[in-house]
Design a protein around this motif. Structure first.
Motif: not given
Length: 120
Positions: A92-104
């Protein structure tokens, strides 16, 4: 439905003890992570899962992902004693980090990267 091998199944390297059945269950439970990685499919992806001091009170799990062309390594950690819960936490933490990076990195979500006629 596509006939591709999931990215997680291809790229995952396990360091520490994880039984074959547990690995199969992990791949089933990490489909959300696989879907998040689909947007990086055209890049080299390395996934490392470290299970240290398994079945002890000091057990800790670390999930690291390196994506070619992305100048950041993604790392998620859990110190939960229950292995299943720890694996879910790092996923779950990895999904959050990847989503944040993609969003930026996507122009539609970042005003500075977006170009419009009135600002061009």
């Amino acid at each position: 439905m596509t006939d591709h091998t999931p990215i997680v199944a291809q790229a995952l390297r396990v360091h520490g003890t994880l039984h074959e059945r547990e690995r199969d269950d992990l791949l089933d439970h990490w489909t959300k992570l696989d879907h998040r990685l689909q947007s990086f499919r055209d890049r080299a992806i390395d996934i490392d899962l470290h299970v240290n001091e398994r079945d002890t009170p000091s057990q800790h799990v670390t999930l690291g992902i390196k994506i070619g062309g992305v100048h950041k390594d993604f790392v998620a950690r859990s110190a939960c004693e229950d292995l299943g819960r720890a694996l879910n936490e790092v996923r779950d933490e990895m999904i959050r980090q990847l989503t944040d990076a993609k969003t930026r990195s996507e122009p539609r979500n970042n005003r500075r990267l977006r170009q419009s006629e009135r600002h061009a």
